[in-house]
Scaffold this motif. Structure first.
Motif, PDB file in Angstrom:
ATOM      1  N   LEU A 185     -63.155  78.879  60.370  1.00 18.16           N
ATOM      2  CA  LEU A 185     -62.346  77.838  61.004  1.00 18.16           C
ATOM      3  C   LEU A 185     -62.607  77.780  62.505  1.00 18.16           C
ATOM      4  N   ALA A 188     -66.139  76.311  63.197  1.00 19.47           N
ATOM      5  CA  ALA A 188     -66.208  74.877  62.900  1.00 19.47           C
ATOM      6  C   ALA A 188     -65.685  74.026  64.050  1.00 19.47           C
ATOM      7  N   GLU A 189     -65.011  74.647  65.011  1.00 18.86           N
ATOM      8  CA  GLU A 189     -64.539  73.921  66.184  1.00 18.86           C
ATOM      9  C   GLU A 189     -65.655  73.699  67.204  1.00 18.86           C
ATOM     10  N   SER A 261     -62.526  69.653  54.198  1.00 13.32           N
ATOM     11  CA  SER A 261     -63.085  70.973  53.889  1.00 13.32           C
ATOM     12  C   SER A 261     -62.330  72.060  54.648  1.00 13.32           C
ATOM     13  N   LEU A 262     -62.025  71.805  55.912  1.00 15.29           N
ATOM     14  CA  LEU A 262     -61.287  72.791  56.698  1.00 15.29           C
ATOM     15  C   LEU A 262     -59.868  72.951  56.172  1.00 15.29           C
ATOM     16  N   ASP A 263     -59.276  71.849  55.693  1.00 16.58           N
ATOM     17  CA  ASP A 263     -57.941  71.944  55.084  1.00 16.58           C
ATOM     18  C   ASP A 263     -57.982  72.827  53.842  1.00 16.58           C
ATOM     19  N   ILE A 265     -60.125  75.267  53.261  1.00 18.25           N
ATOM     20  CA  ILE A 265     -60.295  76.655  53.713  1.00 18.25           C
ATOM     21  C   ILE A 265     -58.951  77.234  54.150  1.00 18.25           C
ATOM     22  N   ARG A 266     -58.167  76.456  54.889  1.00 18.93           N
ATOM     23  CA  ARG A 266     -56.848  76.935  55.321  1.00 18.93           C
ATOM     24  C   ARG A 266     -55.937  77.187  54.120  1.00 18.93           C
TER      25      ARG A 266
END
Length: 314
Positions: A185, A188-189, A261-263, A265-266
């Protein structure tokens, strides 16, 4: 007497031989070079004799600068660390160190460029070519050193597609996976890094059997690399590379968009790998309702609103 070194015996020996010649030409002792590089003199001796841990990229840059090597040591460094990995991955590592664009699909594990030290140590400890504990630490250090380029001045564009299985498989246990997903995460920023997740419900696809990488080199040439558990294959033939590149584009189209996708992963991080002391959302909601009821408060509606308590009839 210093140990005789055969520069042709390994790239680490060649690095050590060049380091020694540069040091002598500068009229410095190993201790004096160690002071300049902020390491002990015995570390310089190890590098010159090609014993002990291989040099980090940061140390190599300092030595190159202080000994006015005109990037000779920096140019040797990738080849020194290629020796820490199996033969079939060494050419790929050398190419990826120069690539301006790196596109990767992984079906089984987080790619090395985004791994935490703990996650990398677990995976590398299972290699069939691993010799001993010292070799393991060399491999971990080499893998982490490769990550430095992601945030350096010559940072490549990195696009990673992860199979959902990568998120669900508890490599090293919950604590290791929690740290690994948190790093995903964070990375990815970065403006040059994109992460997508290919969910299970997409079914079969063209790279189901293993992992796939497509590199774009500074001159625009593309190189493909496919990898299984105990083998890898580098492809430079344009027509074959074009097919692998097409497969990769299909994977990005099948995967969730980056934000979704990041959601995911969270969500996996919270549901599967949360710390024992951190309750899940449902647990927190249930606890809040119990506390309100115990205090004579109002229950929460299913949608988040409040249900007022009924007054007793007279």
């Amino acid at each position: 007497m210093a140990k005789a070194i055969d520069p042709q015996s390994s790239m680490a020996a060649l690095f050590g031989s060049r380091l020694r010649k540069l040091r002598i030409a500068a009229g410095l002792t190993q201790t004096e070079v160690g002071v300049l590089a902020h390491v002990v003199g015995s570390r310089i001796a190890q590098l010159e004799r090609a014993t002990g841990a291989k040099p980090t990229l940061e140390l190599t840059r300092v030595l190159d600068r202080e000994l006015v090597a005109d990037e000779l040591l920096i140019d040797l460094w990738p080849y020194v660390h290629r020796e820490a990995f199996p033969d079939w991955s060494q050419a790929f590592i050398a190419y990826s160190a120069r690539a301006k664009v790196i596109r990767q699909y992984s079906s089984h594990a987080v790619p090395g460029l985004l791994q935490t030290p703990e996650y990398a140590r677990v995976l590398l400890s299972m290699g069939h070519s691993l010799r001993d504990a010292e070799h393991l630490e060399e491999r971990v250090a080499a893998r982490l050193d490769r990550q430095v380029r992601l945030t350096g001045p010559d940072r490549p564009e990195l696009w990673v597609v992860l199979d959902e299985a990568v998120l669900r498989r508890p490599v090293g246990g919950a604590a290791v996976m929690r740290g690994q997903l948190e790093k995903l995460l964070r990375m990815a920023e970065e403006p040059n890094i994109t992460v997508q997740v290919l969910p299970f419900d997409q079914g079969a696809h063209g790279a189901l059997a293993g992992s796939l990488s497509v590199l774009v080199m500074p001159d625009g040439a593309e190189i493909a690399y496919t990898e299984g558990a105990h083998h890898g294959q580098l492809t430079e033939e344009p027509e074959e590379v074009e097919q692998f590149a097409l497969t990769y584009h299909h994977l990005t189209a099948m995967a969730l968009p980056p934000l979704m996708s990041l959601d995911l992963i969270r969500s996996v991080l919270e549901a599967d790998y949360r710390a024992a002391s951190i309750p899940s959302r449902s647990d927190r909601r249930r606890l809040a309702q119990q506390q309100l009821q115990q205090r004579g408060g109002r229950r929460l509606r299913a949608g988040g609103g409040r249900i007022p308590r009924r007054r007793p009839r007279p």
